[in-house]
Design an enzyme around this catalytic site. Structure first.
Site, PDB file in Angstrom:
ATOM      1  N   TYR A 198       0.842  -1.196   0.000  1.00 25.23           N
ATOM      2  CA  TYR A 198       0.000   0.000   0.000  1.00 25.23           C
ATOM      3  C   TYR A 198       0.877   1.245   0.000  1.00 25.23           C
ATOM      4  CZ  TYR A 198       0.968   0.492   5.054  1.00 25.23           C
ATOM      5  OH  TYR A 198       1.581   0.647   6.279  1.00 25.23           O
ATOM      6  N   CYS A 199       0.270   2.362  -0.400  1.00 26.58           N
ATOM      7  CA  CYS A 199       0.929   3.666  -0.351  1.00 26.58           C
ATOM      8  C   CYS A 199      -0.161   4.720  -0.168  1.00 26.58           C
ATOM      9  CB  CYS A 199       1.775   3.916  -1.601  1.00 26.58           C
ATOM     10  SG  CYS A 199       0.852   3.852  -3.153  1.00 26.58           S
ATOM     11  N   THR A 200       0.145   5.971  -0.395  1.00 24.29           N
ATOM     12  CA  THR A 200      -0.813   7.042  -0.103  1.00 24.29           C
ATOM     13  C   THR A 200      -2.034   7.002  -1.017  1.00 24.29           C
ATOM     14  OG1 THR A 200       1.017   8.446   0.608  1.00 24.29           O
ATOM     15  CG2 THR A 200      -1.083   9.534   0.180  1.00 24.29           C
ATOM     16  N   ILE A 227      -4.253   4.603   0.718  1.00 19.81           N
ATOM     17  CA  ILE A 227      -4.847   4.903   2.025  1.00 19.81           C
ATOM     18  C   ILE A 227      -5.993   5.904   1.884  1.00 19.81           C
ATOM     19  CG2 ILE A 227      -4.372   5.780   4.347  1.00 19.81           C
ATOM     20  CD1 ILE A 227      -1.376   5.029   3.749  1.00 19.81           C
TER      21      ILE A 227
END
Length: 455
Positions: A198-200, A227
């Site tokens: 996952y990342c932003t 996210i």
């Protein structure tokens, strides 16, 4: 034809307040072949400027990466401007959970070589062969699987204030650094584990998931929309948040709260806090976490030295920050010896290189504490004499010191300095601002980091 900003951030903030319009903050990205990025950039600016769009947008021959804000009343007109391009029809727009009318104060559209600096050679693998997208509910479910390894592909200052429970959070300054580190640590888990990332907002994982599939990982998944989209979905569907804390964002807000958990601390006093700020000294601008009490006491600065600087006349401040030596100090991300609770003593989570049994958990983490002091960065390598050149940015090194040279390709190399040249002269000590050279048994790369190992 206006193709650039004509207002300062201060003037724009006043205009926003006077207009009294609610603004939305959103982000999106798309990979596509763009034949003329400059023309594309100009078209976007001309279309968005009248709609009062503000933000930071990168375009390249490989696509677009956008983070921006706009008046809510102009949202559908804005959608029309992007959906005129086939590759952006029906594109997912990640709308922020928390809004701030001042999240962006300029419209900046830049042409770059890549929309994300990943350091990868895209011609060596299929960038379209990406990992499976997971929505929030699916992501929560796979996190419960004991055969899942979850990796945070953000930087250390992002994951410090919020993360998914149980995630590996690499201690890196840039996305490009995390790829080889994670690849090396997870070599024994390619076949039988779920690699979940996952990342932003999802863009880093698009490229990372393709890279790890190319590296031979069989079961690769990514959080759809990152996210930002996860926070929106758990709210809409009343799901449990497996993410705790705040999500770091790259605008004036510097974060939006997902849960009430505070998982970080003030870098100056150690009090529970997750509010990022930039040092008030324009010649420093260090990104760090500061509580209200320390903010008042330190006047928004990271150190007593910076407090002294901000009280100097403006011309003296400009003189201090003029030039390469001082300019290199600007925009460091949250690590400095002036910060009692965020200095250069680091703890790395490292996977033990031992393949587990079929029914075992994902691996054992052990903590390796390396106490070190940041010194500077590599600026050149002379191959024939095998000599590395470094710019000393902070502190000092001397003959007899044990140093650590760290870089994405270089790895981590330790050695003892036995002789060196400082500004082309044989000396025993190199101080901040000096250029030093010494022989190395390996090659260094531009911007490899130089540390001094402390006793």
């Amino acid at each position: 034809m206006q193709l650039y900003n004509t207002l300062s951030a201060e003037e724009r903030a006043i205009m926003i307040d006077d207009a009294g319009k609610q603004r939305l903050t959103l982000s999106f990205y798309a990979y596509a072949q763009i034949s003329d990025p400059t023309q594309f950039r100009n078209e976007l600016f001309l279309a968005w400027n009248p709609l009062e769009v503000l933000g930071r947008i990168y375009v390249a021959s490989e696509g677009i990466n956008a983070q921006l804000s706009l008046p809510a009343d102009n949202f559908y007109a804005f959608k029309d401007t992007i959906e005129k391009y086939d590759f952006m029809k029906g594109i997912r727009l990640n709308i922020a959970v928390e809004h701030d009318d001042h999240s962006f104060l300029k419209l900046t559209v830049k042409v770059r070589d890549k929309i994300v600096a990943d350091g990868l050679n895209d011609t060596t693998f299929d960038v379209t062969n990406i990992g499976i997208h997971l929505k929030a509910k699916e992501f929560n479910e796979i996190l419960e699987n004991p055969d899942t390894i979850v990796v945070d592909f953000r930087n250390h200052y992002e994951s410090e204030i919020g993360y998914f429970k149980g995630a590996i959070t690499p201690d890196v300054d840039t996305f490009r650094e995390s790829l080889p580190i994670i690849n090396e640590q997870l070599q024994d888990f390619k076949e039988d584990k779920n690699l979940v990332m996952y990342c932003t907002g999802g863009i880093r994982c698009e490229k990372a998931s393709a890279y790890f599939k190319h590296q031979g990982f069989k079961n690769v998944y990514q959080l759809e929309g990152g996210i930002i989209n996860y926070a929106k979905q758990i709210k809409e569907e009343n799901l449990e948040s497996k993410f705790i804390g705040k999500n770091f964002v790259f605008d004036h807000r510097l974060g939006e709260r997902i849960t009430d958990d505070i998982v970080s601390q003030c870098h100056q006093c150690g009090k529970a806090c997750d509010v990022h700020t930039n040092c008030a000294n324009e010649g420093c601008h260090l990104l760090f976490i500061q509580c209200d009490s320390c903010k008042e006491k330190m006047e928004g600065c990271c150190s007593a030295e910076c407090v002294t600087v901000i009280h100097l006349p403006e011309e003296e401040q400009k003189a201090i920050r003029r030039g390469i030596k001082n300019g290199n100090k600007i925009f460091k991300k949250g690590k400095s010896d002036v910060l009692t609770f965020k200095n250069n003593e680091e703890t790395h989570a490292v996977f033990v290189a031992e393949k587990p049994s079929k029914n075992a958990r994902t691996g054992v983490k052990k903590e390796i504490k390396i106490k070190k002091q940041y010194i500077g960065k590599g600026t050149h390598f002379f191959p024939k004499p095998s000599i590395g050149q470094f710019l000393i940015e902070e502190n000092e090194i001397k003959i007899g010191d044990t140093i650590l040279i760290k870089g994405t390709t270089t790895g981590e190399q330790k050695l003892v300095i036995t002789e060196m040249l400082v500004n082309d002269l044989t000396k025993e000590i190199a101080n901040a601002g000096d250029t030093c050279t010494f022989k190395l048994p390996f090659r260094i790369r531009l911007s490899d980091k130089l540390y001094k190992i402390l006793d």
